[in-house]
Design a protein around this motif. Structure first.
Motif, short mmCIF file in Angstrom:
data_model
loop_
_atom_site.label_atom_id
_atom_site.label_comp_id
_atom_site.label_asym_id
_atom_site.label_seq_id
_atom_site.Cartn_x
_atom_site.Cartn_y
_atom_site.Cartn_z
N ASP A 52 0.86 -1.19 0.00
CA ASP A 52 0.00 0.00 0.00
C ASP A 52 0.89 1.24 0.00
O ASP A 52 1.69 1.43 0.92
CB ASP A 52 -0.93 0.00 1.22
N MET A 53 0.73 2.05 -1.04
CA MET A 53 1.53 3.28 -1.14
C MET A 53 0.69 4.52 -1.34
O MET A 53 1.14 5.63 -1.06
CB MET A 53 2.53 3.16 -2.30
N PHE A 54 -0.56 4.38 -1.81
CA PHE A 54 -1.35 5.54 -2.20
C PHE A 54 -2.61 5.75 -1.36
O PHE A 54 -3.28 6.76 -1.55
CB PHE A 54 -1.78 5.41 -3.67
N SER A 55 -2.96 4.83 -0.46
CA SER A 55 -4.26 4.91 0.20
C SER A 55 -4.32 5.99 1.28
O SER A 55 -5.41 6.31 1.76
CB SER A 55 -4.60 3.56 0.83
N LEU A 58 -1.41 4.93 5.78
CA LEU A 58 -0.12 4.93 6.47
C LEU A 58 0.42 6.35 6.58
O LEU A 58 0.12 7.22 5.75
CB LEU A 58 0.87 4.05 5.73
N ALA A 59 1.26 6.55 7.59
CA ALA A 59 1.88 7.87 7.76
C ALA A 59 2.82 8.18 6.60
O ALA A 59 2.91 9.32 6.15
CB ALA A 59 2.64 7.92 9.09
N VAL A 60 3.50 7.16 6.09
CA VAL A 60 4.39 7.33 4.94
C VAL A 60 3.63 6.86 3.70
O VAL A 60 3.45 5.66 3.49
CB VAL A 60 5.69 6.53 5.11
N HIS A 61 3.19 7.79 2.92
CA HIS A 61 2.47 7.48 1.69
C HIS A 61 2.91 8.47 0.62
O HIS A 61 3.67 9.40 0.88
CB HIS A 61 0.95 7.54 1.90
#
Length: 615
Positions: A52-55, A58-61
């Motif tokens: 998950d990178m775009f949702s 997470l705090a790091v996106h």
């Protein structure tokens, strides 16, 4: 003036002799090799950290547009450079023939890749365990187990009942959160022994997978890619027709607020292998594959599938936050094994979503762990050829199991600290590698290698990016070092600094040995030069590279023809096929029987490489 003509078929057939796998030259323009590259690159890049990178859960996106920009200027350009070197030399080694200083950098990169492998093994053990538990009618995260009497626990069914009454529930009192804390934070003997047992199974299975034939390994990578792609597409279509949150989730993902977050830099660099060993094709692709096209196609496929996964996660998150108060989490591990299992309880046919998440993770991490173990073993085997590859794989799996036990006992804060140091070191080493190739070896020489081997000259766009890439990467390293002061936990800073120190000592010691060797030989200049053995494995190909002239190669006839071969004149008029046999054909004899032999024949204005090499 003597005219010459280019014999493309002859020139390419001599170069293709370096490939012992009988690849046909014309096949490098087709999809077969590019598809293989997509399979192996997907196995390398798909991890729990890139799930998950775009949702924006997470705090790091990272934003989609931002990611595309970073991918083009950093990820794609680095992967292009790194993979072409492997295709050009047809080996996976420390690239010390390219430049002696690459040896220390390569061992530093090997250290980062080794710890990545340990993390992936632990995540694979957790996903495999959750996948098996999800088969039960009531999984462990959906019910309250034996806990302390002073801790409030609310099962998933109770959370659903509160949701119908529109009562918000804190996630910290849910059974999913308490189950996660029991398994991974407050480790008791039973959960620890079970986790170590699963880790042992993972490493034993990884040994057998990493020692299969290259074709069988490619089939595993292909299955992982196809399963992940089609299962994601199925779940996405299911969401489009089963929930009203899909459009809202899409708009949330496309919101352009708070873009260009430099702390998300590693979400771009890690999947494309910056500062890691990188993608290797195991000799199953044509050496003449157009690397730029292959990398661009993989980047498009990776970004599209990642965006689809993030869209699914965003829908699940929106369903969950209607009833549960969830804070933004900093750990992808907590997202995968606490938030997502609880969010599936609010969906119709929630079993499908649970099976999708953990079957996807299991298939992807099996391929990823096999890929990382195999490339580490191949790199070590290139340095220690006396040891068989299967022994190196066995030793790596044994050490991996023992080190995984140590990683399991570390707290979450220490793991995050090591990850911070690892991300910083991988960026620094990736910048060092690009600097050695593009500044010491030379971007022009590197571009000439591509022109000689693949037949096209890289544009000024690629050259400018390669020259500036070390500065861009080291700027990101400086920002990460500056942001280290913002780490709240002191143990994170200490562990991150220790990892950076270990990496720096490894690189400095090896570089010092290399430099001392050249000083003793009174050849300090040799530290900054490439070895004459660098290049294709075939000696004839290396000789042709040394005699290769870009100006002569790119010279065209006076008609500026785009195609020059033995079937077309410079004006593209078809010619009678020239037989390579010394005996004249019957057709040519009958055609020219009445021609005057003393009549001068028309000379071709096309250059002949075979004639040029004789001069």
């Amino acid at each position: 003036m003597r005219h010459k003509c280019i014999d493309l078929t002859a020139s390419y057939s001599s170069s293709s002799s370096t490939d012992r796998n009988d690849f046909y030259v014309r096949s490098h323009f087709r999809w077969q090799s590019i598809k293989k590259f997509v399979y192996v690159a997907h196995a390398f890049s798909t991890t729990s950290f890139s799930f998950d990178m775009f949702s924006k859960v997470l705090a790091v996106h990272v934003h989609l547009f931002e990611y595309i920009l970073y991918a083009i200027f950093i990820g794609v350009s680095y992967m292009f450079m790194d993979f072409f070197i492997k295709q050009y030399t047809r080996r996976l080694d420390t690239n010390k023939n390219l430049n002696p200083l690459m040896k220390g950098v390569s061992f530093g990169i090997l250290l980062q890749t080794a710890f990545w492998t340990l993390l992936h093994a632990s995540d694979l053990a957790d996903s495999l365990r959750f996948f098996l538990v999800s088969m039960n009618r009531t999984p462990t995260w959906s019910r309250c187990q034996k806990i302390n009497t002073n801790v409030t626990c609310m099962s998933s069914q109770d959370v659903l009942l509160h949701c119908r009454e529109k009562v918000m529930v804190d996630i910290k009192i849910t059974s999913a959160h308490l189950n996660y804390m029991k398994l991974f934070s407050n480790i008791d003997k039973n959960s620890l022994s079970m986790r170590l047992f699963v880790i042992a199974i993972v490493w034993i299975g990884n040994f057998f997978i990493a020692t299969v034939t290259d074709n069988a390994l490619l089939m595993i990578f292909k299955f992982s890619f196809l399963w992940g792609t089609f299962s994601t597409a199925f779940i996405l279509v299911f969401l489009l027709f089963s929930t009203q949150y899909t459009s809202k989730a899409f708009y949330d993902l496309m919101d352009i607020q708070d873009v260009f977050r430099h702390n998300a830099f590693n979400l771009v660099t890690d999947p494309f292998g910056v500062g890691l060993i990188g993608v290797y094709d195991f000799g199953m692709m044509s050496p003449f594959t157009m690397v730029d096209n292959a990398v661009l196609i993989f980047a498009v496929v990776f970004i599209v599938t990642s965006f689809a996964r993030s869209l699914i996660i965003r829908v699940l998150y929106l369903m969950l936050t209607n009833c549960v108060d969830v804070n933004i989490t900093e750990s992808p591990h907590y997202l995968l094994f606490a938030i997502l299992p609880l969010s599936t309880e609010f969906m119709d046919a929630h079993k499908i979503f649970v099976l999708y998440i953990y079957s996807y993770l299991t298939a992807a991490l099996v391929a990823c762990l096999a890929m990382f173990t195999t490339i580490i073993a191949r790199l070590l085997h290139s340095e220690y050829r006396a040891v068989k590859n299967i022994y190196i794989v066995g030793l790596l799996c044994f050490l991996g199991f023992n080190l995984s036990i140590a990683v399991t006992l570390l707290t979450t804060q220490k793991i995050m600290g090591i990850m911070y140091g690892l991300n910083t070191c991988s960026l620094y080493l990736g910048g060092m590698k690009v600097a050695i190739v593009m500044w010491l070896y030379g971007v022009q020489r590197y571009s000439t290698d591509i022109h000689f081997w693949l037949g096209f000259k890289p544009t000024q766009f690629w050259k400018c990016i390669w020259v500036m890439l070390p500065i861009v990467i080291w700027t990101a390293v400086f920002n990460k070092l500056k942001d280290m002061n913002e780490l709240k936990d002191a143990s994170q800073k200490i562990v991150a600094l220790l990892w950076m120190f270990l990496t720096l000592i490894t690189v400095v010691v090896i570089q010092a040995k290399v430099i001392a060797k050249y000083i003793l030989q009174n050849n300090i200049v040799g530290v900054f030069r490439s070895n004459f053995k660098y290049g294709p494995p075939d000696i004839d190909d290396r000789k042709k590279r040394r005699n290769f002239d870009e100006i002569t190669q790119s010279r065209q006839c006076r008609h500026d023809c785009m195609i020059l071969d033995d079937k077309y004149e410079c004006n593209h008029l078809p010619l009678i096929f020239r037989s390579r046999s010394s005996l004249p054909s019957a057709e040519s004899s009958l055609t020219n029987i009445y021609e005057d032999s003393s009549k001068p024949k028309k000379t071709s204005s096309v250059l002949d490489v075979s004639v040029m090499n004789m001069n």
